[in-house]
Scaffold this motif. Sequence first.
Motif, short mmCIF file in Angstrom:
data_model
loop_
_atom_site.label_atom_id
_atom_site.label_comp_id
_atom_site.label_asym_id
_atom_site.label_seq_id
_atom_site.Cartn_x
_atom_site.Cartn_y
_atom_site.Cartn_z
N ARG A 12 -11.66 11.72 -3.62
CA ARG A 12 -12.25 13.05 -3.55
C ARG A 12 -12.64 13.44 -2.13
NH1 ARG A 12 -14.71 11.43 -8.52
NH2 ARG A 12 -16.61 10.79 -7.43
N GLN A 13 -12.85 12.46 -1.27
CA GLN A 13 -13.21 12.73 0.12
C GLN A 13 -12.00 12.98 1.01
OE1 GLN A 13 -16.44 10.13 1.72
NE2 GLN A 13 -16.27 9.10 -0.25
N LEU A 14 -10.79 12.77 0.47
CA LEU A 14 -9.59 12.88 1.29
C LEU A 14 -9.41 14.26 1.93
CD1 LEU A 14 -7.02 11.60 2.36
CD2 LEU A 14 -5.88 12.22 0.21
N PRO A 15 -9.60 15.37 1.20
CA PRO A 15 -9.41 16.68 1.85
C PRO A 15 -10.29 16.87 3.08
CG PRO A 15 -9.48 16.93 -0.53
CD PRO A 15 -9.88 15.51 -0.25
N GLU A 16 -11.53 16.45 3.01
CA GLU A 16 -12.42 16.58 4.16
C GLU A 16 -11.93 15.73 5.33
OE1 GLU A 16 -15.32 17.88 6.62
OE2 GLU A 16 -14.80 18.66 4.66
N VAL A 17 -11.48 14.52 5.03
CA VAL A 17 -10.95 13.65 6.09
C VAL A 17 -9.71 14.27 6.73
CG1 VAL A 17 -9.90 11.40 6.55
CG2 VAL A 17 -11.89 11.56 5.06
N GLU A 18 -8.83 14.86 5.90
CA GLU A 18 -7.62 15.48 6.45
C GLU A 18 -7.96 16.69 7.30
OE1 GLU A 18 -5.47 16.11 2.82
OE2 GLU A 18 -4.26 14.28 3.11
N ARG A 19 -8.96 17.49 6.89
CA ARG A 19 -9.38 18.62 7.72
C ARG A 19 -9.92 18.16 9.07
NH1 ARG A 19 -11.10 20.72 2.65
NH2 ARG A 19 -13.18 19.80 2.91
N GLU A 20 -10.72 17.09 9.04
CA GLU A 20 -11.27 16.56 10.29
C GLU A 20 -10.16 16.01 11.17
OE1 GLU A 20 -14.71 16.12 12.65
OE2 GLU A 20 -14.29 17.21 10.79
N SER A 21 -9.18 15.33 10.57
CA SER A 21 -8.05 14.81 11.32
C SER A 21 -7.28 15.94 11.99
CB SER A 21 -7.13 14.01 10.39
OG SER A 21 -6.00 13.52 11.09
N ALA A 22 -7.03 17.05 11.24
CA ALA A 22 -6.31 18.19 11.80
C ALA A 22 -7.11 18.83 12.95
CB ALA A 22 -6.04 19.22 10.71
N ARG A 23 -8.44 18.87 12.81
CA ARG A 23 -9.27 19.46 13.86
C ARG A 23 -9.16 18.68 15.17
NH1 ARG A 23 -14.59 19.51 15.84
NH2 ARG A 23 -15.16 17.62 14.70
N TRP A 24 -9.18 17.36 15.07
CA TRP A 24 -9.06 16.54 16.28
C TRP A 24 -7.66 16.63 16.88
CZ3 TRP A 24 -12.86 14.66 19.10
CH2 TRP A 24 -14.11 14.48 18.52
N ARG A 25 -6.63 16.71 16.03
CA ARG A 25 -5.27 16.88 16.55
C ARG A 25 -5.12 18.21 17.30
NH1 ARG A 25 -3.68 15.15 11.44
NH2 ARG A 25 -2.90 17.25 10.94
N THR A 26 -5.71 19.26 16.72
CA THR A 26 -5.65 20.57 17.37
C THR A 26 -6.38 20.55 18.69
OG1 THR A 26 -5.54 21.70 15.22
CG2 THR A 26 -6.26 23.00 17.10
N LEU A 27 -7.53 19.90 18.74
CA LEU A 27 -8.27 19.79 20.00
C LEU A 27 -7.44 19.07 21.05
CD1 LEU A 27 -10.79 20.14 21.71
CD2 LEU A 27 -11.74 18.07 20.63
#
Length: 236
Positions: A12-27
């Motif tokens: 259930r925590q996977l979507p939040e982890v994926e959003r955070e991963s995408a945020r760091w990749r974008t940065l």
Amino acid sequence: MLIDALLRARLRQLPEVERESARWRTLGERLDELEGALADLRVHGTMDAELAAALALPHLPETRLAVAEAADSFRVIASRFTRTTVNIGVSGAARMGKSTLLQSVSGLDDNQIPTGHGIPVTAVRSRIFHSPAVRRAELEMHSPESFLTEVISPLHVALGLASAPRTIAEFGRWVYPEALPETRDRLLLTRLREVHGALESYEPLLTGGVKTVPLEQVRRFVAYPTHEEITEGAGR
């Protein structure tokens, strides 16, 4: 089952982890763009040397590296959160109940995860995988060369002894000093002398490769001798 509940909660925590991963990749991508833009400005024909020097960001490489590491960490976490299993590592001092804990989790018994009282029991590291269909043990056997390189030579180095034996026959003839005073070196030397004294019992097992055995036969490969076995051996 508690483990199933843990897996569902983790997923259930996977979507939040994926959003955070995408945020760091974008940065990281934006920092790459910034570095490229600054490089282009510094060599622009209208730019004087003083202003070009002022466009440098001295900490940008370290910042980009830290951002890349953070993005990679979230990628690894996301990969783990999609697994249908959990990995449990158990480590600690002797006689603290590690094997008993693993027995309760895995459903295995003393034939696979030995326990005992008064003397060390577990002799090697083990990895246990859950499978509803497969029941077997795969043993990674030392070859004579790997045994000398990975087990005996490090003990020689730690104790400051002369060059380590190069063959099993040479190891068998080696004469080790008597016990040292009560220090860490004494424990290491005691261990080395025990390994040396028991050579005859395990030398035939130094075959290298992987050996598959039934679960009921695992104990003799992964455990130290019991009190009874030691007593019987002394009586022979």
